[in-house]
Design an enzyme around this catalytic site. Structure first.
Site, PDB file in Angstrom:
ATOM      1  N   SER A 125       0.844  -1.200   0.000  1.00 49.58           N
ATOM      2  CA  SER A 125       0.000   0.000   0.000  1.00 49.58           C
ATOM      3  C   SER A 125       0.877   1.247   0.000  1.00 49.58           C
ATOM      4  O   SER A 125       1.678   1.426  -0.915  1.00 49.58           O
ATOM      5  CB  SER A 125      -0.953  -0.048   1.201  1.00 49.58           C
ATOM      6  OG  SER A 125      -1.950   0.940   1.106  1.00 49.58           O
ATOM      7  N   GLU A 184      -9.152  -3.892  -5.241  1.00 52.72           N
ATOM      8  CA  GLU A 184      -8.475  -2.863  -4.453  1.00 52.72           C
ATOM      9  C   GLU A 184      -9.419  -1.754  -3.986  1.00 52.72           C
ATOM     10  O   GLU A 184      -9.209  -1.144  -2.933  1.00 52.72           O
ATOM     11  CB  GLU A 184      -7.344  -2.237  -5.274  1.00 52.72           C
ATOM     12  CG  GLU A 184      -6.180  -3.154  -5.586  1.00 52.72           C
ATOM     13  CD  GLU A 184      -5.233  -3.341  -4.414  1.00 52.72           C
ATOM     14  OE1 GLU A 184      -5.538  -2.831  -3.315  1.00 52.72           O
ATOM     15  OE2 GLU A 184      -4.197  -4.000  -4.594  1.00 52.72           O
ATOM     16  N   HIS A 189      -8.224  -4.739  -0.667  1.00 49.91           N
ATOM     17  CA  HIS A 189      -6.927  -4.113  -0.410  1.00 49.91           C
ATOM     18  C   HIS A 189      -6.371  -4.587   0.931  1.00 49.91           C
ATOM     19  O   HIS A 189      -7.065  -4.550   1.940  1.00 49.91           O
ATOM     20  CB  HIS A 189      -7.102  -2.591  -0.398  1.00 49.91           C
ATOM     21  CG  HIS A 189      -5.830  -1.830  -0.183  1.00 49.91           C
ATOM     22  ND1 HIS A 189      -4.807  -1.811  -1.103  1.00 49.91           N
ATOM     23  CD2 HIS A 189      -5.408  -1.040   0.856  1.00 49.91           C
ATOM     24  CE1 HIS A 189      -3.834  -1.041  -0.649  1.00 49.91           C
ATOM     25  NE2 HIS A 189      -4.169  -0.578   0.534  1.00 49.91           N
TER      26      HIS A 189
END
Length: 549
Positions: free
Chosen positions: A226, A357, A466
């Site tokens: 991330s 995501e 995510h």
């Protein structure tokens, strides 16, 4: 200290030495902790405390170490951005988001003096061992996160099982306004992207000291997820792609060079922070930082609290208040422009994403329930009101839930008529389109491997969300093995003795082969990186033509 106290202190130190591992750096002795085949040294300061006159300045190297250091506990987290939920009207969205937030660990302590790193190594290694080093950069939207969340022991233990031992290093770096200040004042002061500078200072520390822990400073792989993966990309772009010999490979999970703008684009947020912190009268010149260095940390916290928080808890979706931006120095141009200019470190890279995501980031937008609301929202958020610019996105990302995210779930998981549409557009905006553009610029110049993970697809509402790939690394899982082999040999397949494990092909512009992680009896599959090809091409064209407002 009295003679008796001195004697007791020496006795206690001798007892500690007898059972705990120690490492000598300069004239300092660091006492770590041991657990089976693993030694840990935690909370080691790698730079001077960024407080007082060093607040809002580039990190400064430590003075030589002297004396005795307890390295048995994690250091404090850097100052965190609070997570504030908006008024979410959809009960399912609220429940899912509340579940996500409850899973986020809260640091035991936060402090401005937070520039520390943690080291986990195999027991018994020496300066002659020269083991590969994995340098972990945590994620959290550049607003939350800290090194203590992650279990580096799992990585080192698995590396021993594979016969490819590595040393694990995790770095803390400044966040939010303290780590990524914005505005024209930041450009004038030349102090942008301090969090990236912290990460690089940690890498310099590794070059100087990691041999004492059994690591090889010539075999460092940077690795993040991330915001940590975006940081990996930033380290590959800094200094026009010059690594300074600090790392030789990169592994990026769910993060590439994202669409960024200049420090001036975040002026309003910086103004809000500065004014609330009590330095509004100094806005307009770099002198504002002199004022900010003089106020209390409580005033700094108050200023940070007044600004937008993480994207998935704000109506601004994936947009955050404190994005990395181009400052003319550390990041001289917006990321995508640097990618087009090919100012990229020529090193082996692994880069991949989760399939869905954008789902977690779209929960806070369940108030958007009609197509007209969707179009108004995207127009304002992505193009500053320029509807003509975003028109192609409306047709590329239709209202039809069967083509939205979570993908391949038909009409299921659509909280509102716009949820899967929002999730698809936000996932491609910040993850898939930047990744594909990045790889297309470098794939024929250097070794590149890419993946998509579709595991946990059955998760209600979120799908393969995510951060879901973290379970497959720190678990550990099969991605752990690929990571360790890549860090050791620069090839995720080299040294693989598992004849049933699939070979991960190199990504090329001609073949575009990626490794797909799946649930079920067939856990791995090779596919082509051509999914949603037209949508992502449309998104890429939009991103290149429209910097973030």
């Amino acid at each position: 200290m009295t003679l008796a106290q001195n004697t007791l202190f020496l006795v206690l130190c001798t007892a500690v030495y007898a059972v705990n591992p120690t490492v000598i750096l300069d004239n300092g002795t660091f006492i770590g902790s041991a657990l089976g085949t693993i030694d840990s040294f935690l909370g080691i300061p790698f730079a001077l405390p960024p407080v007082g006159e060093l607040r809002f300045r580039a990190p400064q190297p430590n003075d030589p170490y002297r004396g005795l250091y307890n390295a048995g506990a994690f250091g404090p987290a850097c100052i965190q951005q609070p997570l504030n939920l908006p008024d979410i009207v959809n009960p399912t969205a609220l429940s899912s988001l509340t579940e996500i937030l409850s899973a986020l660990p809260t640091p035991a302590a936060e402090d401005e003096d937070c520039l520390t790193l943690d080291i986990v190594k195999p027991a018994g290694v020496t300066s002659e061992s020269k083991l590969p080093v994995v340098y972990w950069i945590f994620g959290g939207g550049f607003e939350i996160g800290y090194s203590a969340i992650y279990n580096g022991s799992a990585i080192v233990e698995r590396s021993l099982e594979l016969g490819m031992p590595v040393v694990y290093v995790a770095v803390n770096y400044r966040l939010s306004a303290l780590g990524f200040p914005a505005g024209k004042e930041t450009r004038e002061a030349g102090n942008g992207n301090l969090g990236f500078q912290d990460q690089r200072e940690g890498l310099r520390w590794v070059q100087k000291y990691i041999a004492a822990f059994g690591g090889d400073p010539t075999k460092v792989m940077i690795w993040g997820e991330s915001a940590g993966a975006i940081s990996v990309a930033a380290q590959m772009l800094m200094n026009n792609g010059d690594t300074e010999g600090l790392f030789r490979a990169a592994f990026a999970e769910s993060g590439s060079p994202i669409p960024t703008n200049t420090v001036e684009s975040n002026q309003a947020i910086m103004d809000k922070f500065v004014t609330t912190a009590g330095c509004g009268d100094e806005l307009g010149s770099s002198a504002v930082f002199d004022c900010l260095r003089s106020v209390s940390i409580e005033a700094i916290r108050t200023g940070i609290n007044a600004t937008p928080g993480l994207g998935f808890v704000e109506y601004t979706s994936i947009y955050r208040g404190w994005n990395p931006t181009s400052d003319g120095v550390t990041i001289p141009e917006p990321f995508l422009q640097m990618v087009l200019n090919s100012n990229i470190a020529n090193i082996p890279l692994v880069s991949g994403d989760c399939d869905d995501e954008g789902t977690a980031f779209s929960l806070s937008n369940s108030n958007i329930t009609t197509s007209s609301e969707f179009e108004d929202y995207i127009t304002e958020l992505c193009a500053g009101g320029n509807r003509i610019a975003v028109e192609p996105l409306f047709s590329a990302y239709p209202e039809d839930p069967t083509v939205g995210s979570p993908y391949d779930t038909g009409t299921k998981n659509n909280l509102t008529s716009q949820f899967k549409r929002l999730a698809s557009i936000s996932g491609d905006f910040f993850f898939e389109a930047p990744r594909r553009l990045f790889l297309q610029r470098i794939a024929d110049k250097q070794p590149v491997y890419s993946y998509i993970t579709k595991r946990m697809k059955s998760q209600p509402v979120l799908g393969a969300f995510h951060t879901s790939d973290l379970f497959n690394v720190f678990g550990p899982g099969d991605m752990t093995d690929y990571l360790i082999r890549f860090a050791t040999t620069l090839d995720p397949n080299s040294g693989n003795t598992n004849v049933t494990e699939i070979q991960w092909p190199r990504y090329t512009l001609e073949g575009k082969k990626i490794l797909t992680f799946l649930d079920g009896k067939v856990p791995l599959r090779i596919e082509e990186d051509t999914f949603r090809d037209e949508e992502i091409k449309t998104m890429t064209k939009f991103l290149l033509a429209n910097p973030l407002p």
